[in-house]
Design a protein around this motif. Structure first.
Motif, PDB file in Angstrom:
ATOM      1  N   TYR A   1      12.253  -5.386  -1.889  1.00 63.33           N
ATOM      2  CA  TYR A   1      11.363  -4.850  -0.869  1.00 63.33           C
ATOM      3  C   TYR A   1      12.109  -4.062   0.191  1.00 63.33           C
ATOM      4  O   TYR A   1      11.510  -3.333   0.956  1.00 63.33           O
TER       5      TYR A   1
ATOM      6  N   ASN B   1       6.120  -0.799   1.440  1.00 62.75           N
ATOM      7  CA  ASN B   1       4.910  -1.521   1.820  1.00 62.75           C
ATOM      8  C   ASN B   1       4.565  -2.513   0.705  1.00 62.75           C
ATOM      9  O   ASN B   1       5.216  -2.546  -0.337  1.00 62.75           O
TER      10      ASN B   1
ATOM     11  N   TRP C   1       2.305  -2.713  -1.479  1.00 64.93           N
ATOM     12  CA  TRP C   1       1.866  -2.169  -2.764  1.00 64.93           C
ATOM     13  C   TRP C   1       2.929  -1.278  -3.390  1.00 64.93           C
ATOM     14  O   TRP C   1       2.721  -0.727  -4.453  1.00 64.93           O
ATOM     15  N   ARG C   2       4.059  -1.132  -2.686  1.00 64.93           N
ATOM     16  CA  ARG C   2       5.165  -0.311  -3.155  1.00 64.93           C
ATOM     17  C   ARG C   2       4.722   1.117  -3.417  1.00 64.93           C
ATOM     18  O   ARG C   2       5.165   1.774  -4.358  1.00 64.93           O
ATOM     19  N   THR C   3       3.809   1.607  -2.623  1.00 62.99           N
ATOM     20  CA  THR C   3       3.350   2.989  -2.772  1.00 62.99           C
ATOM     21  C   THR C   3       4.071   3.928  -1.822  1.00 62.99           C
ATOM     22  O   THR C   3       4.095   5.133  -2.033  1.00 62.99           O
TER      23      THR C   3
END
Length: 131
Positions: free
Chosen positions: A33, A55, A57-59
């Protein structure tokens, strides 16, 4: 086994530039993360340099910088290569240190500068800036 391997350090004159790379193996970026850079100068404590925090959602991600490097250093990632970079411009003598790459599987924004919250560390790469 997780490995973070730094490269790109060296000797440069003040005002010059270097780009550090940190290649991650054993885990893909999807398992982290946060990934960042710390440094330690002789006789000094390790200090935070820069990190990116995804973030939930890993977007997208946010980059954080130490005040001492803001405007001069840029952290970036290449997900396809599992590599994080630190572009260092306008280097100063006081930037001389061993630079370490670090990765965290779980970390909060408030602790992004806290080295003890990072789970994995590279072996370090020396950056020397001469006057």
């Amino acid at each position: 086994q997780v490995q973070l391997i730094e490269s790109g350090g060296g000797l440069v004159q003040a005002g010059g530039s270097l780009r550090l790379s940190c290649a991650a193996s054993g885990r893909t970026f999807n398992n982290y993360y946060a990934m960042g850079w710390f440094r330690q100068a002789p006789g000094k404590e390790r200090e935070f340099v820069a990190s990116i925090l995804w973030n939930g959602w890993r977007t997208t991600y946010t980059a954080y910088y130490a005040d001492s490097v803001k405007g001069r250093f840029t952290i970036s990632i290449d997900n396809a290569k599992n590599t994080v970079y630190l572009q260092m411009n306008s280097l100063k003598v006081e930037d001389t240190a061993v630079y370490y790459c670090a990765a965290a599987t779980s970390i909060s924004k408030t602790n992004i500068q806290k080295g003890s919250d990072y789970d994995y560390w590279g072996q370090g790469t020396q950056v020397t800036v001469s006057s």
